[in-house]
Design a protein around this motif. Structure first.
Motif, PDB file in Angstrom:
ATOM      1  N   ILE A  12       0.842  -1.202   0.000  1.00  0.00           N
ATOM      2  CA  ILE A  12       0.000   0.000   0.000  1.00  0.00           C
ATOM      3  C   ILE A  12       0.873   1.246   0.000  1.00  0.00           C
ATOM      4  O   ILE A  12       0.642   2.187  -0.775  1.00  0.00           O
ATOM      5  N   ARG A  13       1.889   1.279   0.841  1.00  0.00           N
ATOM      6  CA  ARG A  13       2.792   2.447   0.900  1.00  0.00           C
ATOM      7  C   ARG A  13       3.458   2.691  -0.452  1.00  0.00           C
ATOM      8  O   ARG A  13       3.533   3.819  -0.918  1.00  0.00           O
ATOM      9  N   ARG A  14       3.956   1.632  -1.062  1.00  0.00           N
ATOM     10  CA  ARG A  14       4.647   1.768  -2.356  1.00  0.00           C
ATOM     11  C   ARG A  14       3.683   2.287  -3.430  1.00  0.00           C
ATOM     12  O   ARG A  14       3.991   3.231  -4.157  1.00  0.00           O
ATOM     13  N   ALA A  34      -5.607   1.011  -3.526  1.00  0.00           N
ATOM     14  CA  ALA A  34      -5.892  -0.383  -3.194  1.00  0.00           C
ATOM     15  C   ALA A  34      -5.727  -1.282  -4.421  1.00  0.00           C
ATOM     16  O   ALA A  34      -5.131  -2.368  -4.328  1.00  0.00           O
ATOM     17  N   ALA A  35      -6.227  -0.842  -5.557  1.00  0.00           N
ATOM     18  CA  ALA A  35      -6.094  -1.644  -6.784  1.00  0.00           C
ATOM     19  C   ALA A  35      -4.622  -1.837  -7.144  1.00  0.00           C
ATOM     20  O   ALA A  35      -4.197  -2.950  -7.493  1.00  0.00           O
ATOM     21  N   ALA A  36      -3.834  -0.771  -7.063  1.00  0.00           N
ATOM     22  CA  ALA A  36      -2.410  -0.878  -7.395  1.00  0.00           C
ATOM     23  C   ALA A  36      -1.659  -1.756  -6.397  1.00  0.00           C
ATOM     24  O   ALA A  36      -0.677  -2.408  -6.750  1.00  0.00           O
ATOM     25  N   ALA A  37      -2.129  -1.791  -5.151  1.00  0.00           N
ATOM     26  CA  ALA A  37      -1.488  -2.610  -4.119  1.00  0.00           C
ATOM     27  C   ALA A  37      -2.034  -4.032  -4.081  1.00  0.00           C
ATOM     28  O   ALA A  37      -1.508  -4.885  -3.368  1.00  0.00           O
ATOM     29  N   GLY A  38      -3.125  -4.272  -4.826  1.00  0.00           N
ATOM     30  CA  GLY A  38      -3.717  -5.604  -4.859  1.00  0.00           C
ATOM     31  C   GLY A  38      -4.455  -5.964  -3.583  1.00  0.00           C
ATOM     32  O   GLY A  38      -4.381  -7.101  -3.113  1.00  0.00           O
TER      33      GLY A  38
END
Length: 186
Positions: A12-14, A34-38
């Motif tokens: 999430i941080r990244r 959230a989508a980018a962090a999966g």
């Protein structure tokens, strides 16, 4: 694509750091992070409390000014200007733009103020002589920020196309004067 093999909090941080820098604070949503962090958006909120909390946990304006500010006092002005001219497309420029775009939020505005003090004013004030070391450092920071705004935010075409050596000399010497000139007399 979600980062592989990272614990959810780190993923999430990244993802948030990348999206805030690329798209800015307002355009970055918790759902996109959230989508980018999966992961699920609820997990973002559970770990960081809010979008603002996540922003504060992931974005920093420190860059690499410590080397310049620790260098020879008599050349800091020109080195700061060179840093701005060479850094318009750097990750730190994206972070600065993201931080400034979110500075209407009180907690973020306070973080920006604290960062300016911790990264720039504090270290420089310790090295500047005279009766007004902190005032000198804050004025130099204000001039530095003005140049950053002109180049990194506005992209002033006359300055962007301007002769680099002249900009470094003229603006660098203006900053330098704040740091090394005689104290004003009353």
């Amino acid at each position: 694509m979600p980062p592989q093999n990272l614990p959810p909090r780190d993923a999430i941080r990244r993802a948030a750091g990348e999206l805030f820098v690329r798209d800015g604070y307002a355009a970055t949503t918790v759902r996109a992070i959230a989508a980018a962090a999966g992961c699920d958006p609820a997990l973002v909120i559970r770990h960081f409390g809010s979008k603002e909390g996540l922003f504060l946990a992931t974005v920093s304006v420190s860059g690499d000014l410590s080397t310049i500010l620790a260098g020879p006092l008599e050349s800091i002005g020109r080195e700061l200007v060179r840093y701005v001219l060479e850094g318009a497309e750097s990750p730190v420029a994206g972070v600065y733009r993201a931080m400034l775009s979110a500075s209407d939020r009180p907690e973020i505005k306070e973080r920006l103020r604290a960062s300016i003090h911790d990264v720039f004013v504090g270290p420089l004030a310790e090295r500047v002589g005279g009766a007004y070391p902190e005032l000198r450092a804050r004025l130099a920071a204000a001039q530095f920020a003005g140049l950053i705004n002109a180049f990194w935010l506005v992209g002033d075409p006359a300055l962007v196309r301007g002769e680099r050596t002249a900009i470094i000399t003229l603006y660098g010497d203006a900053i330098q004067r704040l740091l090394t000139c005689e104290d004003p007399t009353h």
